[in-house]
Design an enzyme around this catalytic site. Structure first.
Site, PDB file in Angstrom:
ATOM      1  N   ASN A  95      35.401  31.447  77.009  1.00 14.86           N
ATOM      2  CA  ASN A  95      35.323  30.008  77.256  1.00 14.86           C
ATOM      3  C   ASN A  95      34.456  29.439  76.150  1.00 14.86           C
ATOM      4  O   ASN A  95      33.289  29.773  76.045  1.00 14.86           O
ATOM      5  CB  ASN A  95      34.685  29.773  78.638  1.00 14.86           C
ATOM      6  CG  ASN A  95      34.683  28.318  79.020  1.00 14.86           C
ATOM      7  OD1 ASN A  95      35.331  27.493  78.374  1.00 14.86           O
ATOM      8  ND2 ASN A  95      33.957  27.996  80.070  1.00 14.86           N
ATOM      9  N   GLY A 143      28.094  28.402  71.701  1.00 10.73           N
ATOM     10  CA  GLY A 143      27.436  28.967  72.863  1.00 10.73           C
ATOM     11  C   GLY A 143      28.487  29.019  73.939  1.00 10.73           C
ATOM     12  O   GLY A 143      28.929  27.984  74.403  1.00 10.73           O
ATOM     13  N   CYS A 144      28.911  30.176  74.296  1.00 11.78           N
ATOM     14  CA  CYS A 144      30.140  30.274  75.082  1.00 11.78           C
ATOM     15  C   CYS A 144      29.957  31.177  76.290  1.00 11.78           C
ATOM     16  O   CYS A 144      28.878  31.673  76.549  1.00 11.78           O
ATOM     17  CB  CYS A 144      31.266  30.824  74.225  1.00 11.78           C
ATOM     18  SG  CYS A 144      31.318  30.174  72.564  1.00 11.78           S
ATOM     19  N   GLY A 145      31.039  31.355  77.015  1.00 14.97           N
ATOM     20  CA  GLY A 145      31.048  32.278  78.128  1.00 14.97           C
ATOM     21  C   GLY A 145      32.062  33.378  77.876  1.00 14.97           C
ATOM     22  O   GLY A 145      33.133  33.120  77.337  1.00 14.97           O
ATOM     23  N   ASN A 155      30.124  35.316  72.168  1.00 11.25           N
ATOM     24  CA  ASN A 155      29.250  34.184  72.452  1.00 11.25           C
ATOM     25  C   ASN A 155      28.109  34.258  71.461  1.00 11.25           C
ATOM     26  O   ASN A 155      27.367  35.231  71.459  1.00 11.25           O
ATOM     27  CB  ASN A 155      28.718  34.291  73.888  1.00 11.25           C
ATOM     28  CG  ASN A 155      27.588  33.314  74.168  1.00 11.25           C
ATOM     29  OD1 ASN A 155      27.394  32.354  73.420  1.00 11.25           O
ATOM     30  ND2 ASN A 155      26.836  33.561  75.215  1.00 11.25           N
TER      31      ASN A 155
END
Lengths: 247, 396
Positions: free
Chosen positions: B185, B13-15, B211
């Protein structure tokens, strides 16, 4: 005099600490400026404070809150009003996904469009009936797994003329509460076990009460909103999923 | 250093964040750093990266190979290989800074090459790119401890284990200026982060930041292997890079259809379409079933000439887009966009499965690519043309 704060230099955890301390000390009116992506603002706050927010608050605005009235001059991101219990969030812009997730009381008024899965898992108990009013259009899965409460979808103030009023899978898994739609939706958009019904007198009263409040928040004319016919979407049996795991 | 046997597929789960200037004007790296750092909490320090387009104008006609290596020996093997298989015009270490929090980083070097195609230096673009894909696959598969982390013309990927500000500091991202940027990210939840597993994932000038989770990884991987792609980086996102290359560059699908192949409409939606559209999407689903990406995702991908945002079909990951003049922005959060463009003219939430495609104006940059239109057949003789499939196939 409300307490005014310019929060842009601060991390959200600092902003939340400052807010909590101010509220603890008795501040009841707050104005936050320079908000951008600050998460969890007013989360869990149970005092009746009035807060104005300028900017784009971050995820989970007002999560678990029980009392504050938040007015946002801007858009809100995902998860605004997550599991909120009491109070109100008024958004003068649009909203992201999963707004009002598992909401159990209070009100969320959105001027514009909302994203996907708004009102997912909403629930109601006795006098606690959460309400979401959406001035624009909604993405897929509006009111998914809804167990109680009221969602009103107006489709009036939308930035997306090309999109349908509501997305697919409207009310999928819904087994309680009601979704009121200003205009029409195709039955193929609805989740299993749901049907659109014309309004009854009782529904009209509910709608009028909530929409009057909504119109006051945004300076809109109630008669304009009520000009068009509404539909009510509810499950057509008492327990649509009663036999899902027992057949 | 890299004990790859302990690594499996990554779930995250990212940015993400991306910027493009439609006229090709350079944008400072500081901007993309600010935007991705606005989404700091979306990552956990186990990976971050950037892709930058237009950063090697002096070598714009050469493929810039960013190579990550475990040891000098591995680099030497790469160099031997490149000497044999490419015309190598220039090489240098990728400039880095010391960062307190980054311990034992791998070695990074960049090589500017053209592939040797049957001994000739010049050949058609398609053959040249095919050759480059082979070279990248061979290095990644056969040279132990070395990976090509980007291989496009006039672009490069910078990625590693750390928070985005740390990786930016390490690779001196602030010193580059690019007309397209993407950033990632990372928040891996299933596997330890490793340098090769950070995003972006690239092939030629394709770069992807992602993501979510490609739960169809196994299916996609087997499908892509049929076409010679080797998945060596142990992260689900890798398949997206290769799927794009296959569908768009090799098979010649227009970009939008390729996106629809990866995130197709539901059959219930197809059933309601007009006949022509229904045939098209039925064909797409039947022919390219192996390229369907299942699971939650929001991806940004870029190439020399465009930036594209795409969500899974039910929007299980966030994606917001905005524009101001010739600048277009996409990100996981609106705040990430507003941190670098406080007053966008337009902000919108893309619909599930509907790509946001921003291509540059024609002639804005060298070696520009455009994938909006179906390309003429002679460019891709072996391409499967969706419009030439007999209609009799679709009587169901």
């Amino acid at each position: 005099m409300p307490l005014e704060l310019e929060v842009s230099p601060y991390h959200y955890s600092q902003v939340n600490r400052i807010l909590r301390e101010a509220i603890e000390k008795g501040e009841r009116e707050l104005v936050l400026r320079g908000v951008n992506g600050h998460r969890y603002l007013l989360a869990g706050v149970s005092q009746s404070v009035r807060v104005e927010i300028y900017g784009t608050p971050g995820l989970d605005l007002g999560a678990f809150m029980r009392g504050p009235e938040i007015r946002v001059y801007g858009n809100v991101q995902d998860g605004a009003g997550n599991t909120m219990d009491e109070g109100k969030i008024i958004v003068h812009g649009m909203a992201g996904d999963v707004v009002g997730y598992a909401m159990r009381g209070g009100k969320i008024h959105i001027y514009g469009d909302v994203g996907y899965r708004v009102g997912i898992h909403m629930k109601a108990y006795m006098q606690k009936i959460p309400v979401i009013v959406i001035g624009g259009k909604a993405g897929d899965f509006l009111g998914e797994y809804m167990a109680g409460g009221v969602i009103i979808l107006l489709g009036m103030n939308s930035n997306y003329p090309e999109r349908p009023l509501a997305g697919l899978f409207l009310g999928t898994g819904m087994h309680g509460g009601a979704i009121y739609v200003r205009g029409k939706v195709k039955e193929s958009q609805l989740g299993a076990g749901l049907k659109p019904y014309p309004l009854e007198t009782e529904d009209e009263k509910i709608l009028e009460t909530h929409l009057k409040d909504y119109c006051e928040d945004f300076g809109l004319n109630l008669s304009d909103v009520l000009k068009e016919d509404f539909l009510k979407i509810i499950p057509y049996t008492h327990r649509p999923y009663g036999k899902l795991y027992a057949y | 250093m890299w004990n790859l046997t302990t690594l499996g597929r990554e779930v995250s789960g990212c940015g993400i964040s991306g910027i493009i200037h439609r006229k090709g004007e350079p944008i400072s790296g500081q901007m993309i750093i600010k935007s991705i750092c606005c989404q700091y909490e979306r990552g956990n320090g186990l990976g971050a990266g950037f892709a930058a387009y237009g950063i090697y104008p002096d070598f714009k006609d050469y493929y810039a190979l960013h190579v990550m290596a475990q040891s000098k020996e591995a680099l030497e093997k790469v160099e031997d290989f490149l000497q044999r298989r490419t015309f190598l015009t220039f090489q240098e270490p990728i400039p880095t800074r010391k960062v307190k929090t980054i311990h034992n980083p791998p070695l990074f070097k960049r090589y500017f090459v053209k592939p040797r195609v049957e001994g000739e230096e010049s050949c058609g673009l398609f053959a040249e790119e095919e050759q480059m894909v082979q070279i990248v696959m061979e290095i990644n598969e056969k040279i132990e401890g070395a990976y090509v982390i980007s291989s496009g013309k006039n672009m490069g990927a910078f990625k590693g284990v750390g928070f985005p500000d740390e990786i930016a500091e390490f690779f001196r991202v602030d010193e580059y200026r690019a007309y397209i940027w993407t950033a990632h990210n990372r928040f891996p939840t299933n596997t330890p982060g490793w340098w090769g597993g950070a995003h972006p994932f690239t092939l030629l000038d394709w770069s992807i930041v992602h993501n979510g989770e490609i739960s169809s990884y196994g299916t996609n991987r087997r499908y892509l292997e049929l076409f010679g792609y080797k998945c060596t980086l142990l992260t689900d996102t890798e398949v997206v890079a290769y799927a794009l290359d296959l569908l768009i560059r090799k098979l010649g699908l227009p970009l939008e259809l390729a996106c629809k192949a990866m995130a197709p409409p539901f059959w219930m939606e197809i059933d309601e379409m007009e006949e022509e559209e229904r045939e098209l999407y039925s064909a797409l689903r039947i022919l390219y079933g192996g390229a369907v990406l299942n699971g939650p995702f929001a991806i940004l991908f870029a190439y020399n000439g465009g930036l594209v945002g795409l969500n899974d079909r039910v929007k299980l990951r966030p994606l917001v887009a905005a524009s101001k003049g010739d600048l277009y922005f996409m990100g996981s959060e609106e705040a990430a966009i507003r941190s670098i463009c406080p007053d966008p003219e337009r902000v919108w939430a893309p619909k599930a499965g509907e790509p946001v495609i921003i291509e540059m104006e024609e002639g804005a940059i060298p070696n520009q690519k455009s994938y909006l239109k179906v390309r003429p057949k002679e460019v891709r003789e072996d391409a499967l043309r969706i419009r030439s499939i007999p209609l009799s196939l679709f009587t169901s």
